[in-house]
Design a protein around this motif. Structure first.
Motif, PDB file in Angstrom:
ATOM      1  N   MET A 125     -21.483  -0.700 -73.509  1.00 41.04           N
ATOM      2  CA  MET A 125     -20.352  -0.657 -72.581  1.00 41.04           C
ATOM      3  C   MET A 125     -20.849  -0.304 -71.183  1.00 41.04           C
ATOM      4  O   MET A 125     -21.613   0.628 -71.012  1.00 41.04           O
ATOM      5  N   ASN A 126     -20.395  -1.030 -70.207  1.00 48.28           N
ATOM      6  CA  ASN A 126     -20.797  -0.788 -68.828  1.00 48.28           C
ATOM      7  C   ASN A 126     -19.735   0.063 -68.135  1.00 48.28           C
ATOM      8  O   ASN A 126     -18.620  -0.387 -67.900  1.00 48.28           O
ATOM      9  N   ILE A 127     -20.072   1.313 -67.832  1.00 47.10           N
ATOM     10  CA  ILE A 127     -19.136   2.206 -67.163  1.00 47.10           C
ATOM     11  C   ILE A 127     -19.428   2.179 -65.670  1.00 47.10           C
ATOM     12  O   ILE A 127     -20.542   2.456 -65.239  1.00 47.10           O
ATOM     13  N   ARG A 128     -18.418   1.844 -64.887  1.00 45.81           N
ATOM     14  CA  ARG A 128     -18.613   1.752 -63.432  1.00 45.81           C
ATOM     15  C   ARG A 128     -18.714   3.140 -62.821  1.00 45.81           C
ATOM     16  O   ARG A 128     -18.036   4.073 -63.242  1.00 45.81           O
ATOM     17  N   ASP A 129     -19.580   3.261 -61.813  1.00 46.20           N
ATOM     18  CA  ASP A 129     -19.688   4.523 -61.095  1.00 46.20           C
ATOM     19  C   ASP A 129     -18.379   4.810 -60.361  1.00 46.20           C
ATOM     20  O   ASP A 129     -17.792   3.929 -59.730  1.00 46.20           O
ATOM     21  N   LYS A 130     -17.940   6.065 -60.451  1.00 44.63           N
ATOM     22  CA  LYS A 130     -16.665   6.473 -59.866  1.00 44.63           C
ATOM     23  C   LYS A 130     -16.914   7.122 -58.505  1.00 44.63           C
ATOM     24  O   LYS A 130     -17.582   8.146 -58.409  1.00 44.63           O
ATOM     25  N   VAL A 131     -16.369   6.509 -57.457  1.00 43.23           N
ATOM     26  CA  VAL A 131     -16.522   7.001 -56.088  1.00 43.23           C
ATOM     27  C   VAL A 131     -15.207   7.634 -55.626  1.00 43.23           C
ATOM     28  O   VAL A 131     -14.150   7.002 -55.734  1.00 43.23           O
ATOM     29  N   LEU A 132     -15.274   8.869 -55.141  1.00 45.98           N
ATOM     30  CA  LEU A 132     -14.110   9.476 -54.500  1.00 45.98           C
ATOM     31  C   LEU A 132     -14.279   9.347 -52.994  1.00 45.98           C
ATOM     32  O   LEU A 132     -15.212   9.913 -52.415  1.00 45.98           O
ATOM     33  N   LEU A 133     -13.379   8.609 -52.372  1.00 42.71           N
ATOM     34  CA  LEU A 133     -13.411   8.370 -50.932  1.00 42.71           C
ATOM     35  C   LEU A 133     -12.410   9.308 -50.262  1.00 42.71           C
ATOM     36  O   LEU A 133     -11.194   9.181 -50.456  1.00 42.71           O
ATOM     37  N   VAL A 134     -12.913  10.267 -49.489  1.00 45.16           N
ATOM     38  CA  VAL A 134     -12.061  11.238 -48.796  1.00 45.16           C
ATOM     39  C   VAL A 134     -12.023  10.862 -47.323  1.00 45.16           C
ATOM     40  O   VAL A 134     -12.970  11.103 -46.575  1.00 45.16           O
ATOM     41  N   GLU A 135     -10.933  10.248 -46.915  1.00 44.74           N
ATOM     42  CA  GLU A 135     -10.804   9.694 -45.557  1.00 44.74           C
ATOM     43  C   GLU A 135      -9.325   9.684 -45.178  1.00 44.74           C
ATOM     44  O   GLU A 135      -8.491   9.156 -45.928  1.00 44.74           O
ATOM     45  N   ASP A 136      -8.978  10.259 -44.020  1.00 44.48           N
ATOM     46  CA  ASP A 136      -7.566  10.366 -43.648  1.00 44.48           C
ATOM     47  C   ASP A 136      -7.034   9.146 -42.920  1.00 44.48           C
ATOM     48  O   ASP A 136      -5.823   8.903 -42.914  1.00 44.48           O
ATOM     49  N   GLU A 137      -7.893   8.342 -42.301  1.00 43.09           N
ATOM     50  CA  GLU A 137      -7.430   7.156 -41.582  1.00 43.09           C
ATOM     51  C   GLU A 137      -7.207   6.008 -42.565  1.00 43.09           C
ATOM     52  O   GLU A 137      -8.156   5.508 -43.189  1.00 43.09           O
ATOM     53  N   ARG A 138      -5.949   5.592 -42.680  1.00 45.04           N
ATOM     54  CA  ARG A 138      -5.572   4.619 -43.712  1.00 45.04           C
ATOM     55  C   ARG A 138      -6.313   3.299 -43.573  1.00 45.04           C
ATOM     56  O   ARG A 138      -6.743   2.705 -44.572  1.00 45.04           O
ATOM     57  N   THR A 139      -6.483   2.819 -42.345  1.00 49.61           N
ATOM     58  CA  THR A 139      -7.155   1.535 -42.143  1.00 49.61           C
ATOM     59  C   THR A 139      -8.601   1.588 -42.617  1.00 49.61           C
ATOM     60  O   THR A 139      -9.076   0.687 -43.326  1.00 49.61           O
ATOM     61  N   ILE A 140      -9.303   2.648 -42.226  1.00 47.44           N
ATOM     62  CA  ILE A 140     -10.696   2.805 -42.656  1.00 47.44           C
ATOM     63  C   ILE A 140     -10.766   2.967 -44.171  1.00 47.44           C
ATOM     64  O   ILE A 140     -11.630   2.383 -44.847  1.00 47.44           O
ATOM     65  N   ARG A 141      -9.845   3.745 -44.715  1.00 47.86           N
ATOM     66  CA  ARG A 141      -9.836   3.997 -46.155  1.00 47.86           C
ATOM     67  C   ARG A 141      -9.643   2.699 -46.940  1.00 47.86           C
ATOM     68  O   ARG A 141     -10.354   2.425 -47.912  1.00 47.86           O
ATOM     69  N   SER A 142      -8.695   1.876 -46.491  1.00 51.18           N
ATOM     70  CA  SER A 142      -8.424   0.610 -47.185  1.00 51.18           C
ATOM     71  C   SER A 142      -9.612  -0.349 -47.078  1.00 51.18           C
ATOM     72  O   SER A 142      -9.964  -1.030 -48.045  1.00 51.18           O
ATOM     73  N   PHE A 143     -10.234  -0.385 -45.896  1.00 50.07           N
ATOM     74  CA  PHE A 143     -11.387  -1.257 -45.695  1.00 50.07           C
ATOM     75  C   PHE A 143     -12.549  -0.842 -46.600  1.00 50.07           C
ATOM     76  O   PHE A 143     -13.155  -1.676 -47.284  1.00 50.07           O
ATOM     77  N   MET A 144     -12.827   0.468 -46.626  1.00 51.66           N
ATOM     78  CA  MET A 144     -13.936   0.946 -47.446  1.00 51.66           C
ATOM     79  C   MET A 144     -13.641   0.770 -48.931  1.00 51.66           C
ATOM     80  O   MET A 144     -14.528   0.441 -49.722  1.00 51.66           O
ATOM     81  N   GLN A 145     -12.391   0.948 -49.329  1.00 45.52           N
ATOM     82  CA  GLN A 145     -12.029   0.722 -50.727  1.00 45.52           C
ATOM     83  C   GLN A 145     -12.300  -0.717 -51.131  1.00 45.52           C
ATOM     84  O   GLN A 145     -12.851  -0.984 -52.207  1.00 45.52           O
ATOM     85  N   ALA A 146     -11.920  -1.658 -50.271  1.00 45.64           N
ATOM     86  CA  ALA A 146     -12.128  -3.076 -50.581  1.00 45.64           C
ATOM     87  C   ALA A 146     -13.612  -3.393 -50.730  1.00 45.64           C
ATOM     88  O   ALA A 146     -14.023  -4.111 -51.661  1.00 45.64           O
ATOM     89  N   ILE A 147     -14.436  -2.856 -49.826  1.00 48.50           N
ATOM     90  CA  ILE A 147     -15.873  -3.112 -49.881  1.00 48.50           C
ATOM     91  C   ILE A 147     -16.482  -2.507 -51.150  1.00 48.50           C
ATOM     92  O   ILE A 147     -17.263  -3.160 -51.858  1.00 48.50           O
ATOM     93  N   LEU A 148     -16.131  -1.273 -51.435  1.00 48.76           N
ATOM     94  CA  LEU A 148     -16.709  -0.588 -52.601  1.00 48.76           C
ATOM     95  C   LEU A 148     -16.263  -1.241 -53.904  1.00 48.76           C
ATOM     96  O   LEU A 148     -17.063  -1.412 -54.833  1.00 48.76           O
ATOM     97  N   THR A 149     -14.991  -1.617 -53.989  1.00 51.35           N
ATOM     98  CA  THR A 149     -14.487  -2.289 -55.194  1.00 51.35           C
ATOM     99  C   THR A 149     -15.194  -3.624 -55.402  1.00 51.35           C
ATOM    100  O   THR A 149     -15.576  -3.981 -56.524  1.00 51.35           O
ATOM    101  N   ALA A 150     -15.387  -4.357 -54.313  1.00 49.57           N
ATOM    102  CA  ALA A 150     -16.073  -5.658 -54.399  1.00 49.57           C
ATOM    103  C   ALA A 150     -17.521  -5.504 -54.859  1.00 49.57           C
ATOM    104  O   ALA A 150     -18.097  -6.445 -55.415  1.00 49.57           O
ATOM    105  N   ASN A 151     -18.098  -4.314 -54.643  1.00 50.35           N
ATOM    106  CA  ASN A 151     -19.476  -4.079 -55.053  1.00 50.35           C
ATOM    107  C   ASN A 151     -19.579  -3.340 -56.394  1.00 50.35           C
ATOM    108  O   ASN A 151     -20.625  -2.786 -56.726  1.00 50.35           O
ATOM    109  N   GLY A 152     -18.479  -3.338 -57.135  1.00 49.24           N
ATOM    110  CA  GLY A 152     -18.535  -2.870 -58.513  1.00 49.24           C
ATOM    111  C   GLY A 152     -18.246  -1.403 -58.749  1.00 49.24           C
ATOM    112  O   GLY A 152     -18.479  -0.901 -59.861  1.00 49.24           O
ATOM    113  N   TYR A 153     -17.711  -0.701 -57.745  1.00 49.18           N
ATOM    114  CA  TYR A 153     -17.410   0.720 -57.924  1.00 49.18           C
ATOM    115  C   TYR A 153     -15.944   0.927 -58.278  1.00 49.18           C
ATOM    116  O   TYR A 153     -15.067   0.173 -57.858  1.00 49.18           O
ATOM    117  N   ASP A 154     -15.696   1.970 -59.042  1.00 48.15           N
ATOM    118  CA  ASP A 154     -14.342   2.412 -59.350  1.00 48.15           C
ATOM    119  C   ASP A 154     -13.962   3.426 -58.266  1.00 48.15           C
ATOM    120  O   ASP A 154     -14.559   4.502 -58.189  1.00 48.15           O
TER     121      ASP A 154
END
Length: 227
Positions: A1-30
């Motif tokens: 079973m392949n368990i994805r690495d879990k990243v906690l992104l702590v960021e208050d600016e919504r635009t930056i947070r959404s952008f970084m979430q999209a990049i990290l998700t696209a690269n296989g992170y939870d």
């Protein structure tokens, strides 16, 4: 079973947070996200991320406070990503326990390279944590002993995972409460005792040779009963 690495992104600016979430998700992170320090503290304790990306300029507290608090009980990799560009800010964060520091704005390739490097230091992710004749299946949330297995509830799983990863180290009930229920929870020590009781019954039901031992005035630990 392949368990994805879990990243906690702590960021208050919504635009930056959404952008970084999209990049990290696209690269296989939870990806988990927190927009405030209070939310970050709760999620760090309850979700046990594999790595934390931490902005220092949060609306309710300085990210340095989170960094110092986490380092009191955890070695989880912490990558600080901040607009603070002065050398003293970087030195202060690294001295407080940050594993790396990126200044905004940054190249996304540099961010991914830092994350990959920090996770490699942690070693490969495993599907099970084992002690004695018993394993905790991290993907299926089950305790396994030989051919026998028993399903755990979410709370049982979180408590058992913390105890197994600590092996024979004694953990106070306060620490278990913080990690499983969160710093801002209304849960009390009795909640820990209740779930430990459930776990003891389930360990016995599958013939496990590990026990959850209560150490008076100190806390709880796992012991391996040898034959």
């Amino acid at each position: 079973m392949n368990i994805r690495d879990k990243v906690l992104l702590v960021e208050d600016e919504r635009t930056i947070r959404s952008f970084m979430q999209a990049i990290l998700t696209a690269n296989g992170y939870d990806v988990l996200m927190a927009g405030t320090g209070a939310m970050a503290n709760t999620m760090i304790a309850s979700h046990c991320p594999d790595i934390i990306i931490l902005d220092l300029g949060l609306p309710d507290m300085d990210g340095m406070t989170i960094l110092r608090n986490v380092r009191k009980w955890s070695k989880v990799p912490i990558l600080v990503v901040s607009a603070r560009s002065h050398e003293r800010d970087k030195v202060e964060a690294l001295d407080a326990g940050a594993d790396d520091y990126l200044t905004k704005p940054f190249d996304i390739r540099e961010l991914l390279a830092c994350i990959n490097a920090l996770l490699r230091r942690q070693g490969p992710q495993v599907d099970q944590v084992t002690l004695g004749n018993t394993a905790l299946d991290l993907g299926a949330c089950t305790l396994v002993c030989g051919e026998k297995r028993v399903q755990l509830s979410a709370r049982e799983f979180d408590v058992m995972r913390i105890l197994l990863r600590s092996q024979s180290t004694i953990l106070s009930k306060e620490v278990i409460l913080a990690r499983v229920w969160g710093y801002d929870s209304d849960a009390v020590e009795n909640h820990v005792e209740v779930y430990v009781g459930f776990l003891r019954k389930k360990l016995h039901s599958i013939g496990s040779n590990i026990r959850i031992e209560a150490v008076r005035r100190l806390g709880l630990s796992l012991i391996h009963i040898s034959e």
